[in-house]
Design a protein around this motif. Structure first.
Motif, short mmCIF file in Angstrom:
data_model
loop_
_atom_site.label_atom_id
_atom_site.label_comp_id
_atom_site.label_asym_id
_atom_site.label_seq_id
_atom_site.Cartn_x
_atom_site.Cartn_y
_atom_site.Cartn_z
N GLY A 30 0.82 -1.23 0.00
CA GLY A 30 0.00 0.00 0.00
C GLY A 30 0.84 1.27 0.00
N GLY A 31 0.45 2.20 0.86
CA GLY A 31 1.05 3.54 0.87
C GLY A 31 2.57 3.55 0.98
N ASP A 35 4.93 5.38 -1.68
CA ASP A 35 5.76 6.51 -1.28
C ASP A 35 7.24 6.24 -1.55
OD1 ASP A 35 3.44 7.77 -0.54
OD2 ASP A 35 3.71 7.50 1.61
N LYS A 43 5.33 7.04 5.77
CA LYS A 43 4.94 7.41 7.15
C LYS A 43 4.92 6.18 8.04
CE LYS A 43 0.95 9.35 6.20
NZ LYS A 43 0.93 9.48 4.73
N ARG A 99 -20.13 1.68 2.08
CA ARG A 99 -18.96 1.98 2.89
C ARG A 99 -18.32 0.73 3.49
NH1 ARG A 99 -14.68 2.86 3.52
NH2 ARG A 99 -13.68 3.68 5.38
N ARG A 116 -8.57 -5.97 -4.04
CA ARG A 116 -9.63 -5.26 -3.31
C ARG A 116 -9.23 -3.82 -2.96
NH1 ARG A 116 -8.18 -3.86 2.00
NH2 ARG A 116 -6.47 -5.17 2.72
N ASP A 118 -7.95 0.18 -3.46
CA ASP A 118 -8.67 1.19 -4.24
C ASP A 118 -8.01 1.55 -5.58
OD1 ASP A 118 -6.60 2.40 -2.81
OD2 ASP A 118 -7.89 3.86 -1.78
N ARG A 163 -13.99 6.13 -1.55
CA ARG A 163 -12.92 6.02 -2.56
C ARG A 163 -12.96 7.19 -3.54
NH1 ARG A 163 -14.28 -0.29 -3.42
NH2 ARG A 163 -13.24 -1.06 -1.52
N ARG A 169 -8.24 13.10 -3.39
CA ARG A 169 -7.19 13.40 -2.41
C ARG A 169 -5.81 13.03 -2.96
NH1 ARG A 169 -3.91 10.25 1.78
NH2 ARG A 169 -5.73 9.02 2.38
N LYS A 207 -7.19 16.51 3.95
CA LYS A 207 -5.94 16.11 3.30
C LYS A 207 -5.91 16.61 1.87
CE LYS A 207 -5.23 11.84 5.93
NZ LYS A 207 -5.13 10.38 5.84
P1 ATP Z 1 -1.67 7.65 3.53
O1 ATP Z 1 -0.37 8.15 3.03
O2 ATP Z 1 -2.71 8.68 3.59
O3 ATP Z 1 -1.60 6.81 4.77
P2 ATP Z 1 -2.35 5.17 2.32
O4 ATP Z 1 -2.36 4.72 0.90
O5 ATP Z 1 -1.43 4.47 3.25
O6 ATP Z 1 -2.11 6.71 2.31
P3 ATP Z 1 -4.46 4.39 4.07
O7 ATP Z 1 -5.78 5.00 4.30
O8 ATP Z 1 -3.48 4.33 5.18
O9 ATP Z 1 -3.84 5.08 2.80
O10 ATP Z 1 -4.74 2.91 3.55
C1 ATP Z 1 -3.72 1.93 3.38
C2 ATP Z 1 -3.99 1.10 2.12
O11 ATP Z 1 -5.25 0.42 2.25
C3 ATP Z 1 -4.11 1.92 0.85
O12 ATP Z 1 -2.86 2.14 0.24
C4 ATP Z 1 -5.00 1.04 -0.01
O13 ATP Z 1 -4.27 0.00 -0.59
C5 ATP Z 1 -5.94 0.42 1.00
N1 ATP Z 1 -7.18 1.18 1.21
C6 ATP Z 1 -7.41 2.18 2.10
N2 ATP Z 1 -8.66 2.63 2.04
C7 ATP Z 1 -9.27 1.90 1.09
C8 ATP Z 1 -10.59 1.88 0.55
N3 ATP Z 1 -11.51 2.73 1.00
N4 ATP Z 1 -10.86 0.99 -0.42
C9 ATP Z 1 -9.92 0.13 -0.88
N5 ATP Z 1 -8.66 0.10 -0.42
C10 ATP Z 1 -8.33 0.98 0.55
#
Ligand code: ATP
Ligand code: MG
Length: 392
Positions: A30-31, A35, A43, A99, A116, A118, A163, A169, A207
């Protein structure tokens, strides 16, 4: 995998090694992958694994763990003093309320977990042994600066309307474009944002507004944003405002017909809401040029808000900073005299004392009286005599 590798902190490496050593698949996901690939410091590092929550707890039985969300598969492992969320690969069941999935099912393949997620840029996983796992072209989209849903956008947004706002965002924070089909679906399904909990909407919106390309997103998606914040937002100059929530909100809302109502709908922390209201109320205030103007502004809104206003309006340093540096008085407690001093000087107790102190502060703020004990006492006695005269 043309050589993408990530520098992992010792704790994340330890978590991955332990899980892999116990025969499970494990990745950071993920994030943090997004990053790191962009050259930004992640982070935090989320881990996904084929281990079930109970299996994860067993693997880390000698570490501190927290049952963060066992039904969703999340155990937090404290490794090298840092918390890591370790979540079992899962797929989401049907969504009844735009949701929350009605259920989640644990699976053993990382690709199904990534499916699954986003957006393609958020649907990448990495470990030092297999390298990057990127089944949806997240790396290419990241290079191209593109936010694209994993799978069919309309379906993904109707499952979870939040999403939609997350797409905007990420576009705002990364200065990315939103892929055409994803943008179309975002516009079409924006009314579903009404089903999403207010605090989630507000968090994403804040954000978004703090993003370096917030202006372009506000310009391109006024219809979507109207579902999140029912007021016209000002995009002009937004990106030049320092990325602090109160400042960005104040700028975005300063020209709205009823900014107070829009603000109340956001249900921000009281402190933030108050800051935004006061900043909007003083948005058009002229930059203080003289010491008296600076003290007047400080008396009216206090030093913290005045500094915010200066940042919001990009005032170059001047009279305001000089007044603060000199320690000029702009409030009654800063006067070189107290109510007790006045009583000692024979001024009768009562509401007249407060009136007198306020009048003395006026004199000091205007630069007519020095903030010195003798000068203040002299003025007080003079005024007190006048007051007695006028009572006769
Ligand atoms: P941030 O830098 O804001 O933390 P992030 O990508 O890490 O960004 P998070 O909200 O921490 O965002 O979510 C972690 C991961 O979970 C995302 O990268 C994404 O893969 C998944 N995710 C988060 N929210 C959703 C959602 N609403 N639907 C599908 N996947 C999601
Ligand atoms: Mg995150």
């Amino acid at each position: 995998m043309d050589g993408f590798s990530m520098d992992l902190p010792a704790g994340a490496r330890f978590v991955l090694e332990r899980l892999t050593g116990a025969g499970f698949a494990a990745y950071v996901v993920g994030g943090c992958v997004r990053d790191a690939m962009r050259g930004d410091a992640p982070k935090d590092y989320d881990v996904c694994t084929s281990a079930l929550p109970e299996e994860t707890k067993r693997v880390f039985s000698d570490c501190r763990t927290v049952d963060t969300g066992l039904v969703h598969g999340t155990v937090t492992v404290i490794a090298r003093g840092e918390p890591y969320e370790v979540t079992t690969f899962r797929v989401d069941g049907a969504y009844a309320d735009h949701r929350h999935p009605d259920r989640v099912d644990f699976v053993r393949q990382v690709e199904r977990d990534l499916a699954r997620r986003d957006f393609t840029v958020n649907a990448m996983a990495y470990n030092p042994w297999q390298g990057l796992c990127d089944p949806f072209g997240g790396r290419a989209d990241l290079r191209a600066g593109c936010i694209r849903c994993v799978g069919e956008p309309a379906r993904r947004f109707s499952e979870d309307a939040l999403r939609i706002l997350r797409a905007l965002r990420f576009a705002a924070t990364n200065a990315f474009a939103i892929e055409a089909e994803t943008a179309r679906a975002a516009r079409a399904l924006a009314p579903d944002l009404a089903h999403v909990a207010r605090e989630r909407v507000t968090a994403e919106l804040c954000k978004l507004l703090c993003g370096r390309a917030a202006g372009a997103v506000v310009r391109a998606f006024p219809d979507v944003l109207a579902q999140a914040l029912p007021a016209p937002l000002c995009a002009e100059g937004l990106d030049a405002v320092p990325p602090e929530v109160a400042l960005r909100l104040a700028h975005a809302l300063h020209a709205a017909p009823d900014p107070g109502a829009a603000l109340a709908a956001l249900r921000l922390p009281k402190r933030t809401e108050r800051a935004v209201r006061e900043l909007i109320a003083h948005f058009g205030a002229p930059r203080p040029e003289t010491p008296a103007q600076a003290r007047r502004l400080l008396r009216e809104i206090g030093p913290e808000r005045a500094a915010e206003l200066a940042r919001l309006r990009a005032w170059p340093p001047g009279a305001l900073e000089e007044a603060l540096a000199r320690g000029d008085a702009y409030s009654i407690p800063q006067l070189a005299i107290t109510g007790a001093d006045l009583a000692a000087a024979g001024i009768p107790a009562g509401p007249g004392v407060g009136r007198l102190l306020r009048a003395l502060l006026d004199g000091v703020v205007e630069g007519e009286i020095a903030n010195e004990r003798a000068a203040l006492l002299c003025a007080a006695q003079h005024w007190n005599l006048q007051e007695e005269e006028s009572c006769r």
